[in-house]
Design an enzyme around this catalytic site. Structure first.
Site, PDB file in Angstrom:
ATOM      1  N   CYS A   1     -54.901 -29.046 151.402  1.00  0.00           N
ATOM      2  CA  CYS A   1     -56.303 -29.179 151.227  1.00  0.00           C
ATOM      3  C   CYS A   1     -57.177 -29.335 152.358  1.00  0.00           C
ATOM      4  O   CYS A   1     -57.722 -30.189 152.736  1.00  0.00           O
ATOM      5  CB  CYS A   1     -56.639 -30.571 150.094  1.00  0.00           C
TER       6      CYS A   1
ATOM      7  N   CYS B   1     -51.364 -26.483 145.162  1.00  0.00           N
ATOM      8  CA  CYS B   1     -51.600 -27.924 145.093  1.00  0.00           C
ATOM      9  C   CYS B   1     -50.901 -28.511 143.771  1.00  0.00           C
ATOM     10  O   CYS B   1     -51.360 -27.856 142.710  1.00  0.00           O
ATOM     11  CB  CYS B   1     -52.948 -28.002 145.336  1.00  0.00           C
TER      12      CYS B   1
ATOM     13  N   CYS C   1     -54.877 -23.754 147.311  1.00  0.00           N
ATOM     14  CA  CYS C   1     -55.107 -24.455 145.929  1.00  0.00           C
ATOM     15  C   CYS C   1     -53.953 -24.098 145.164  1.00  0.00           C
ATOM     16  O   CYS C   1     -53.566 -24.891 144.237  1.00  0.00           O
ATOM     17  CB  CYS C   1     -56.421 -24.231 145.334  1.00  0.00           C
TER      18      CYS C   1
ATOM     19  N   GLU D   1     -50.050 -42.992 164.378  1.00  0.00           N
ATOM     20  CA  GLU D   1     -51.402 -43.056 163.716  1.00  0.00           C
ATOM     21  C   GLU D   1     -52.619 -42.839 164.919  1.00  0.00           C
ATOM     22  O   GLU D   1     -53.457 -42.086 164.470  1.00  0.00           O
ATOM     23  CB  GLU D   1     -51.512 -44.106 162.827  1.00  0.00           C
TER      24      GLU D   1
ATOM     25  N   CYS E   1     -58.339 -30.809 139.231  1.00  0.00           N
ATOM     26  CA  CYS E   1     -59.021 -30.908 140.289  1.00  0.00           C
ATOM     27  C   CYS E   1     -60.455 -30.123 140.209  1.00  0.00           C
ATOM     28  O   CYS E   1     -60.647 -28.992 139.767  1.00  0.00           O
ATOM     29  CB  CYS E   1     -58.529 -30.056 141.487  1.00  0.00           C
TER      30      CYS E   1
END
Length: 359
Positions: A193, A203, A200, A38, A209
DNA sequence: AAAGCGGGGCA
DNA sequence: TGCCCAGCTTT
């Protein structure tokens, strides 16, 4: 807010079918391994991180080896990743874990947040991915997904927007498979995204959305309000010297510096001598350049190029009502705009010290 | 060249 | 608390 109940299932289905599941930090998901990934991923793309991550894990397979290493050794493994403060924090946090936590990550998000270099979102990522704790993250990827999904109308940097987005992030975070959900959201932000050219069509959220419905996915997240890049204007200001006196001009009652005494002004690209002689009706004997400078108003910069023009002793000016001759010391006693005052002070000091341009 | 990035650090 | 920064990347 109207959370769509099937938000997380759709994200998880997408992850099961298309998500990345074989990155080096996606097996043996211990808090330590997730943590290192991370921190590295905060600043660098996946493909760059992979070799660094593997090298790091080979040298520092656990928190004890990391804590026992010297800072230089740690930074040597960080070399090329940049943001060395985060490498240093990593090392400090490892020592804190060993010294204060018996080498185990704290059980709570608050506890993990105590470690240097770990904030709310990173703590949630570590605990959700490694221990499946139902904690929400809100990193750049998730912010982008949520800002588009809800067509969030304000900049996420604003406190209230960010607070609202944390609430959204929590509302959508599932109790089950939270770790996969966290990975999935990051993956969606990184691969579908994206900031520009989002995919899109692929997605799983596109049906609901709002940004997609508006046909403007990239209009979100709203960008930081521009600091209204102040326009720059230019002007020439004239210190017209007749003997011991200079020519002051009374400004119109309204507008900038309304009603104040100022200096005669020319457009930036006016020919200084020609226009001054024409407008003022004087003959210029001598021109002396003074130092140009910038004066900044609330809404624009004014770059001022001042000149001293020496005119004949008995010069008379046109439009006498607007003008008056003052000794500089007297002029300085008038209420003057700040930049005018500086010009006069400079002109006063500069008498005879500036190179002269005889024309 | 300008904005974005998470956390740190300052007022 | 709220705001801005460091240091690097991407657009």
């Amino acid at each position: 807010m109207t959370p769509k109940n099937n938000f997380a299932p759709r994200v998880l289905d997408w992850f099961d079918q298309h998500g990345r599941k074989h990155l080096p930090w996606q097996h043996n998901k211990t808090p330590y391994r997730v943590w290192i990934s991370e921190i590295m991923l905060q600043q660098t793309q996946v493909t760059t991180v992979i070799p660094y991550y593997e090298r790091f894990m080979r040298s520092f397979p656990d928190v004890y080896s990391l804590a026992a290493a010297s800072q230089d050794e740690v930074l040597a493994h960080w070399s090329g990743l940049g943001y060395y403060a985060r490498g240093r924090n990593l090392h400090k946090a490892a020592q804190a874990l060993v010294n204060d936590w018996e080498g185990e990550f704290p059980a709570t998000q608050e506890g993990v947040c105590e470690l240097p270099g770990i904030g709310r979102s990173t703590a949630a990522a570590i605990l959700s991915i490694s221990r499946n704790e139902p904690l929400a993250i809100l990193d750049g990827n998730v912010k982008r997904v949520l800002a588009r999904f809800h067509a969030v109308p304000t900049w996420p940097g604003e406190r209230k927007t960010e607070t609202a987005m944390w609430a959204l992030a929590e509302a959508y975070t599932p109790q089950d498979r939270c770790g996969d959900y966290t990975q999935a959201m990051m993956d969606m932000g990184a691969t579908l995204c994206t900031r520009s050219n989002p995919s899109c069509e692929r997605c799983p959220l596109k049906e609901d959305c709002e940004a997609f419905a508006m046909g403007a996915p990239t209009a979100f997240p709203k960008s930081k309000p521009k600091k209204a890049a102040k326009p720059v204007r230019n002007t020439q200001m004239l210190v017209v010297q007749r003997g011991e006196t200079i020519l002051m001009e009374k400004r119109p009652a309204s507008g900038i510096w309304g009603g104040l005494w100022s200096l005669p002004e020319l457009d930036f690209d006016d020919d200084t001598i020609q226009v001054a002689e024409l407008r003022l009706g004087v003959q210029v004997d001598n021109v002396i350049s003074l130092s140009p400078f910038r004066h900044t108003f609330s809404h624009y910069h004014l770059d001022i190029v001042p000149y001293k023009l020496v005119v004949q002793e008995k010069a008379q000016v046109n439009e006498a009502a607007k003008y008056q001759w003052f000794e500089i010391s007297e002029a300085l006693k008038l209420g003057l705009p700040t930049p005018i005052r500086s010009i006069l002070e400079t002109a006063q000091e500069a008498v005879g010290t500036q190179p002269q341009l005889n024309l």
